[in-house]
Design an enzyme around this catalytic site. Structure first.
Site, short mmCIF file in Angstrom:
data_model
loop_
_atom_site.label_atom_id
_atom_site.label_comp_id
_atom_site.label_asym_id
_atom_site.label_seq_id
_atom_site.Cartn_x
_atom_site.Cartn_y
_atom_site.Cartn_z
N GLY A 1 41.33 42.00 36.39
CA GLY A 1 41.68 41.76 37.61
C GLY A 1 40.85 40.49 38.33
O GLY A 1 41.44 39.41 38.19
N ARG A 2 39.69 40.95 38.79
CA ARG A 2 38.95 39.62 39.50
C ARG A 2 38.82 38.39 38.67
O ARG A 2 38.99 37.37 39.13
CB ARG A 2 37.67 39.94 39.79
N TYR B 1 44.98 58.40 45.28
CA TYR B 1 46.18 58.29 45.88
C TYR B 1 47.20 59.62 45.84
O TYR B 1 46.47 60.50 45.15
CB TYR B 1 46.93 56.95 45.62
N ARG C 1 49.29 55.11 35.77
CA ARG C 1 47.96 54.75 35.86
C ARG C 1 47.17 56.00 36.22
O ARG C 1 47.71 56.65 37.07
CB ARG C 1 47.64 53.59 36.75
N GLN D 1 54.29 48.18 40.09
CA GLN D 1 53.41 49.28 40.39
C GLN D 1 54.05 50.12 41.41
O GLN D 1 53.97 49.61 42.64
CB GLN D 1 52.03 49.05 40.43
#
Length: 370
Positions: free
Chosen positions: A322-323, A186, A233, A100
């Site tokens: 993810g988690r 971002y 993304r 990424q």
């Protein structure tokens, strides 16, 4: 249990064995100085190689693009060599991995910039915090972001080339492709939204102008390494970090059409994963399918059941976790066998050692039946 998540999928020039991805997660375990990937990171990613696709943690394309302590880069020879440890380990374990590419924009801290100013489309505060390690104490914590300075048009062109070079470096480091980080407040996301982009030049104002930076970055990356090795993304429904904009859904769908024209491999939707997060409506998912014909990845507090359903309904092709992948390095196997999931330790998310990182065990073998 459905087998929906375990059907193979062709993604660009890859043949994925399942529809389960490791979502990109900042873990801040690089070697210092230099933000260099290391053997500990290689072990972590290799443990999770049964995912159909691994998407690496966000990786800055330049020193200017850095916003958090100990996050990796892809712009020095040492960083490229460090990432080779990771890609070699993942490929040896039979996995596929994309890097990424990241420029944080205004989500940064003055300590990373010679003039104390992060960069952004416009000099507007994100009213947010980033994770910074105090050099004197060695302790990490969340600190406020300063007001950024606006990039000049000449600097924007330089950032685009930084993305291009980052993609080339990723392929040199052995990655199967790259994902451009255009989400979560971002730099690329900042250009898309009126709340963070108040420019009056070719990169601001109209929706087409606000999409221009994303389009030019993606064109540069796809030209460098191939559209089939390129993903993006996006986060249409995330509003934190002063990013709320009532035009963003329309802008994202226009951006998706541009991505379709370039022919990239996938769009990855970052969906908010906190308890009171906005729901992504099905009508948006259908509109996205009309605008974009490639693969769609979704991520954001998905359970196995929710993941199976969204793929079965045709609204996504891959579900990124993810988690759940943190404490369950063998997550696909646990899903396939109906195993319970272990809980992760939130105190070890950022920075540190193997503890809470690469020391989570796989599930014990299933007992043999007689």
């Amino acid at each position: 249990m459905s087998d929906t998540l375990f059907k193979p999928l062709e993604l660009g020039n890859l043949k994925l064995p399942n529809r389960i991805a490791l979502a990109p997660m900042t873990r801040a375990r690089t070697t210092q100085p230099g933000d260099v990937p290391n053997a500990m990171m290689a072990a972590y990613y290799a443990q999770r190689s049964t995912a159909g696709l691994i998407i690496s943690e966000a990786t800055q394309i330049s020193s200017q693009g850095k916003g958090y302590s100990f996050t990796p880069g892809i712009f020095t020879e040492d960083q490229i060599e460090g990432w080779k440890l990771v890609t070699d380990a993942v490929h040896k374990a039979g996995g596929h991995i994309f890097l990424q590419l990241w420029h944080v924009g205004r989500m940064s801290h003055q300590s990373f910039h010679a003039d104390g100013k992060p960069v952004a489309p416009s000099a507007l505060s994100p009213d947010a915090q980033v994770w910074i390690v105090d050099p004197e104490t060695g302790e990490g914590g969340m600190v406020d972001c300063p007001v950024p300075r606006a990039l000049s048009e000449a600097e924007i062109k330089e950032v685009i080339q930084d993305f291009r070079k980052g993609a080339a470096n990723a392929i040199a480091a052995g990655f199967d492709g790259v994902e451009i980080h255009g989400a979560n407040g971002y730099l690329i996301d900042e250009f898309l939204r009126r709340s963070s982009n108040q420019r009056t030049d070719a990169y601001g104002g109209s929706q087409e102008n606000r999409i221009r930076f994303l389009r030019e970055v993606t064109e540069a990356v796809a030209d460098e390494i191939g559209a089939e090795k390129t993903g993006i993304r996006l986060s249409p429904y995330i509003t934190q970090r002063n990013m709320a904009d009532d035009e963003i859904i329309e802008v994202i769908l226009k951006a998706a059409t541009a991505m379709n024209d370039i022919g990239i491999a996938y769009i990855h939707l970052s969906e908010a994963d906190w308890d009171d997060a906005p729901i992504v409506p099905d009508h948006f998912r259908h509109d996205l399918r009309k605008a974009y014909s490639g693969a769609i990845i979704v991520a954001g507090k998905y359970t196995q059941e929710r993941g199976e359903k969204i793929v079965a309904d045709g609204l996504a092709d891959i579900v990124a976790y993810g988690r759940p992948f943190i404490a369950n390095p063998d997550l696909p196997r646990r899903f396939a066998e109906g195993r319970p999931l272990a809980d992760f330790d939130p105190a070890t998310l950022f920075g540190g050692t193997e503890a809470g990182y690469s020391d989570y065990p796989a599930a014990a073998p299933a007992p043999e039946t007689v």
